[in-house]
Design a protein around this motif. Structure first.
Motif, PDB file in Angstrom:
ATOM      1  N   PHE A 197       0.888  -1.315  -0.123  1.00 42.83           N
ATOM      2  CA  PHE A 197      -0.040   0.044  -0.038  1.00 42.83           C
ATOM      3  C   PHE A 197       0.845   1.465   0.076  1.00 42.83           C
ATOM      4  O   PHE A 197       0.652   1.876  -0.448  1.00 42.83           O
ATOM      5  CB  PHE A 197      -0.470   0.180   1.118  1.00 42.83           C
ATOM      6  N   ILE A 198       1.985   1.408   0.814  1.00 44.25           N
ATOM      7  CA  ILE A 198       2.920   2.556   0.948  1.00 44.25           C
ATOM      8  C   ILE A 198       3.443   2.636   0.170  1.00 44.25           C
ATOM      9  O   ILE A 198       3.763   3.745   0.061  1.00 44.25           O
ATOM     10  CB  ILE A 198       2.414   2.010   2.994  1.00 44.25           C
ATOM     11  N   GLY A 199       3.458   1.723  -0.455  1.00 42.03           N
ATOM     12  CA  GLY A 199       4.868   2.147  -1.418  1.00 42.03           C
ATOM     13  C   GLY A 199       4.320   2.463  -3.198  1.00 42.03           C
ATOM     14  O   GLY A 199       5.183   2.644  -4.415  1.00 42.03           O
ATOM     15  N   ARG A 200       2.950   2.049  -2.817  1.00 39.57           N
ATOM     16  CA  ARG A 200       2.100   2.971  -4.279  1.00 39.57           C
ATOM     17  C   ARG A 200       2.654   3.970  -4.850  1.00 39.57           C
ATOM     18  O   ARG A 200       2.587   5.310  -4.072  1.00 39.57           O
ATOM     19  CB  ARG A 200       0.699   2.622  -4.347  1.00 39.57           C
ATOM     20  N   HIS A 201       2.947   4.595  -5.966  1.00 37.28           N
ATOM     21  CA  HIS A 201       3.040   5.899  -6.274  1.00 37.28           C
ATOM     22  C   HIS A 201       1.928   5.808  -6.553  1.00 37.28           C
ATOM     23  O   HIS A 201       0.193   5.786  -6.467  1.00 37.28           O
ATOM     24  CB  HIS A 201       3.018   5.334  -8.195  1.00 37.28           C
ATOM     25  N   PRO A 202       1.748   7.638  -6.040  1.00 33.06           N
ATOM     26  CA  PRO A 202       0.441   8.010  -5.682  1.00 33.06           C
ATOM     27  C   PRO A 202      -0.529   8.755  -7.144  1.00 33.06           C
ATOM     28  O   PRO A 202       0.203   8.764  -8.744  1.00 33.06           O
ATOM     29  CB  PRO A 202       0.961  10.246  -5.802  1.00 33.06           C
ATOM     30  N   PHE A 203      -1.445   8.582  -6.968  1.00 31.13           N
ATOM     31  CA  PHE A 203      -2.799   8.007  -7.919  1.00 31.13           C
ATOM     32  C   PHE A 203      -3.991   9.437  -8.016  1.00 31.13           C
ATOM     33  O   PHE A 203      -4.251   9.553  -6.766  1.00 31.13           O
ATOM     34  CB  PHE A 203      -3.166   7.003  -8.159  1.00 31.13           C
ATOM     35  N   PRO A 204      -3.953  10.427  -8.576  1.00 30.11           N
ATOM     36  CA  PRO A 204      -4.584  12.058  -8.263  1.00 30.11           C
ATOM     37  C   PRO A 204      -5.662  11.241  -8.420  1.00 30.11           C
ATOM     38  O   PRO A 204      -6.897  10.576  -9.507  1.00 30.11           O
ATOM     39  CB  PRO A 204      -4.380  12.666  -9.619  1.00 30.11           C
ATOM     40  N   GLY A 205      -6.636  12.571  -7.132  1.00 29.84           N
ATOM     41  CA  GLY A 205      -8.462  12.050  -7.047  1.00 29.84           C
ATOM     42  C   GLY A 205      -9.244  11.916  -9.030  1.00 29.84           C
ATOM     43  O   GLY A 205     -10.162  11.128  -8.791  1.00 29.84           O
ATOM     44  N   PRO A 206      -8.604  12.895  -9.654  1.00 31.95           N
ATOM     45  CA  PRO A 206      -9.175  13.257 -11.169  1.00 31.95           C
ATOM     46  C   PRO A 206      -9.532  11.627 -11.771  1.00 31.95           C
ATOM     47  O   PRO A 206      -9.487  11.657 -12.835  1.00 31.95           O
ATOM     48  CB  PRO A 206      -9.125  14.509 -11.432  1.00 31.95           C
ATOM     49  N   GLY A 207      -8.179  10.969 -11.034  1.00 31.11           N
ATOM     50  CA  GLY A 207      -7.816   9.703 -11.759  1.00 31.11           C
ATOM     51  C   GLY A 207      -7.435  10.131 -13.707  1.00 31.11           C
ATOM     52  O   GLY A 207      -6.397  10.735 -13.806  1.00 31.11           O
ATOM     53  N   LEU A 208      -7.675   9.598 -14.608  1.00 33.74           N
ATOM     54  CA  LEU A 208      -6.587   9.488 -15.788  1.00 33.74           C
ATOM     55  C   LEU A 208      -7.274  10.852 -16.589  1.00 33.74           C
ATOM     56  O   LEU A 208      -6.970  10.794 -17.566  1.00 33.74           O
ATOM     57  CB  LEU A 208      -7.729   8.249 -16.460  1.00 33.74           C
ATOM     58  N   ALA A 209      -8.446  11.104 -15.788  1.00 31.83           N
ATOM     59  CA  ALA A 209      -9.250  12.834 -16.740  1.00 31.83           C
ATOM     60  C   ALA A 209      -7.789  13.322 -17.091  1.00 31.83           C
ATOM     61  O   ALA A 209      -8.037  14.037 -18.048  1.00 31.83           O
ATOM     62  CB  ALA A 209      -9.751  12.650 -15.750  1.00 31.83           C
ATOM     63  N   ILE A 210      -6.851  13.541 -15.610  1.00 26.11           N
ATOM     64  CA  ILE A 210      -6.637  14.649 -16.148  1.00 26.11           C
ATOM     65  C   ILE A 210      -4.831  14.501 -16.798  1.00 26.11           C
ATOM     66  O   ILE A 210      -3.168  14.629 -16.797  1.00 26.11           O
ATOM     67  CB  ILE A 210      -5.642  15.350 -14.385  1.00 26.11           C
ATOM     68  N   ARG A 211      -4.786  13.024 -16.930  1.00 17.54           N
ATOM     69  CA  ARG A 211      -3.465  12.778 -18.489  1.00 17.54           C
ATOM     70  C   ARG A 211      -4.231  12.156 -19.478  1.00 17.54           C
ATOM     71  O   ARG A 211      -3.752  11.675 -19.883  1.00 17.54           O
ATOM     72  CB  ARG A 211      -3.458  11.186 -17.399  1.00 17.54           C
ATOM     73  N   CYS A 212      -5.975  13.047 -19.588  1.00 17.84           N
ATOM     74  CA  CYS A 212      -5.885  13.015 -21.734  1.00 17.84           C
ATOM     75  C   CYS A 212      -6.676  14.182 -21.625  1.00 17.84           C
ATOM     76  O   CYS A 212      -7.032  14.760 -21.348  1.00 17.84           O
ATOM     77  CB  CYS A 212      -7.496  12.154 -20.846  1.00 17.84           C
ATOM     78  N   PRO A 213      -5.498  14.807 -21.424  1.00 12.82           N
ATOM     79  CA  PRO A 213      -5.542  16.352 -22.154  1.00 12.82           C
ATOM     80  C   PRO A 213      -6.924  16.529 -23.879  1.00 12.82           C
ATOM     81  O   PRO A 213      -6.244  15.150 -24.020  1.00 12.82           O
ATOM     82  CB  PRO A 213      -4.104  16.729 -22.770  1.00 12.82           C
TER      83      PRO A 213
END
Ligand code: XMP
Length: 518
Positions: free
Chosen positions: A390-406
């Protein structure tokens, strides 16, 4: 409940104010950043700081109406350290003179040499005769205030280090918090030692305090906690569960913007490891429907934030006695949100767990991590015994993939993005790099490019790989993958993911970029 010794940082709007807080937290000192507008005499008396730091800032003290600290800061009898603008405002307020105009600006690396007798906060400095510092100022002090002496000087700042030893006021023209001032941390360490801090800010004491605070806030009411599977919400949920047991219900909202297989993983991971009541809600139709046609990053963030709250409210209504909503809000989110209410620093992005909250919400907030930086949350997670996975997981933003899809979010693009991201992360894991990287992901770009595969023409999406190293997400460097790794990953993505025919690697650091693309 333990009352930590507290240091107050009065923020005059510098972009690096948070780094001051980082340096202090590393020294086990509890500190809070407050914008100067909020620091009134009454606030100061109530906060009762053991020491104060004035941050830098973009304004000029020579301008009428420029930011000032309250006068009572100087009569509290506690040590004060003024940095850059903070130095100038201290001088001006105490009877010195600050001037601006031609020839007063200095930006970048400079060297300070000692003058006068030795000064306790410079312990460990000047062993090589001079000290490298980072300057960034338009104005300069031309006359120091009565009671001050000079302890360090540089070609562009004759009063680079000054102090009033009677009152324990210290003023530096440079920025000791940035890494271009290599021995800056030592200066903070000496300052807090001189102010009498004992380093009482530890994770074990924080955990006990936080549990007591949650119990006091919640009483016998019920709490619902939005679980994203990320470190923050997981740690928040386990902490709250430790405090109030079954009064907590977790809600995992699948907004249709999760990574490949993530929704199932999160739910099973939580159900297998913890006996916390968990509602798994598939709300992807709702979110993706509302996001249709939305291209503006801030509108995306606000829409997602608003829907999250609506959905939580809906489930809370079904849980009798639920009066509280728990969130894994972190300190950087809190500080950034200050600028929404008119703080001096510029708003960069609205983080969904702060910026998206509607004015009127039926639920009261429980935010047990709002005083912590990301690396401190991980330390708290370890203190709570959370599994390393759990602790070692990379952060993932609340808005998820939405902000990785310009640009516009479509189901087709999301599916392509998920597949590319899965290949990329698999590559990173296979090469044993996952734990070395702070965060890695793929962004799908809103352009199609021409390619040739076999004998045919392709006209597919381009994507960008992102991987950064960081301590807390506030600043970041791109990860220096080898060309072999990048070549192999690009080949795999293009071969394995239908819909992508071009792969680029994002080599922007933060600043000037941000980690996410939106
Ligand atoms: P940026 O893109 O601002 O991101 O450099 C810094 C870190 O914050 C994460 N991030 C978010 N996390 N809600 C979150 O919970 C958000 O709205 C949000 N926006 C960015 C980002 O993934 C990175 O780790």
């Amino acid at each position: 409940m333990t009352q930590h010794q507290r240091l107050l940082i009065i923020d005059f709007g510098s972009q690096v104010t948070q780094l001051i807080a980082r340096r202090l937290r590393e020294l086990n000192v509890y500190c809070e950043i407050h914008p100067y507008q909020n620091v009134t005499d009454a606030f100061l008396a109530d906060f009762a700081p053991k020491a104060i730091i004035f941050s830098g800032g973009p304004d000029s003290v020579t301008r009428e109406g420029s930011p000032r600290p309250p006068k009572s800061a100087f009569t509290l009898g506690v040590p004060i350290l003024g940095i850059c603008y903070g130095q100038q405002v201290m001088m001006q307020e105490l009877g010195g003179l600050v001037e601006s105009g031609h020839g007063t600006a200095e930006f970048g690396r400079a060297f300070v040499t000692p003058t006068g007798t030795n000064l306790a906060i410079l312990d460990g400095w000047f062993s090589e005769g001079r000290e490298q510092v980072w300057m960034s100022h338009g104005d300069h002090v031309s006359r120091i205030a009565p009671g001050f002496e000079v302890f360090g000087t540089s070609p562009g700042a004759p009063f680079a280090i000054t102090a009033d030893l009677k009152r324990n006021f210290f003023a530096v023209q440079f920025h000791p918090e940035v890494h271009h001032t290599p021995r800056g941390a030592k200066l903070y360490e000496n300052f807090i030692r001189l102010a009498g801090f004992t380093g009482d800010w530890t994770m074990a004491s924080y955990k006990d305090d936080a549990i007591a605070k949650i119990r006091e806030q919640v009483g016998d009411k019920r709490v619902i906690c939005g679980l994203s599977g990320g470190v923050d919400s997981s740690v928040a949920a386990v902490l709250i569960h430790e405090a109030i047991g079954d009064q907590l219900t977790c809600v995992f909202v699948d907004h249709g913007l999760m990574r490949q297989g993530e929704a199932g993983e999160v739910v099973s991971m939580f159900r297998d490891n913890y006996n916390i009541p968990l509602i798994a809600a598939d709300e992807s139709e709702l979110f993706l429907g509302e996001l249709e046609g939305v291209t503006d990053p801030e509108v995306k963030r606000k829409t997602i934030g608003r829907l999250f709250i609506d959905v939580f409210q809906k489930y809370a209504d079904e849980i009798e006695g639920a009066e509280f909503l728990a969130q894994g809000t972190l300190y950087p989110d809190v500080i950034e949100s200050v600028s929404f209410s008119g703080g001096p620093s510029v708003t960069i992005k609205s983080h969904h767990n702060v910026g998206g909250l509607p004015e009127k919400m039926g639920l009261k907030l429980v935010e047990p991590l709002r005083e912590l930086f990301k690396d401190e949350v991980r330390a708290l997670g370890r203190e709570l015994g959370l599994p390393e996975k759990f602790i070692g997981r990379h952060p993932f933003p609340g808005p998820g993939l939405a902000i990785r899809c310009p640009g516009e979010i479509t189901r087709e693009k999301l599916e392509i993005l998920r597949q590319a991201d899965a290949v990329y992360i698999d590559q990173i894991r296979k090469h044993g790099l996952y734990d070395e990287i702070w965060q890695a992901f793929v962004a799908i770009l809103p352009v199609r490019t021409v390619g040739v595969m076999g004998d045919g023409r392709t006209y597919d999406y381009a994507c960008a790989l992102r991987a950064v190293t960081s301590v807390d997400g506030m600043t970041a460097d791109y990860y220096p993958f080898t060309h072999e790794f990048l070549g192999e990953t690009a080949t795999r993505i293009i071969n394995e993911v239908k819909g992508i025919n071009r792969v680029t690697y994002d080599i922007t650091s933060k600043p000037p970029g941000t980690i996410e693309w939106e």
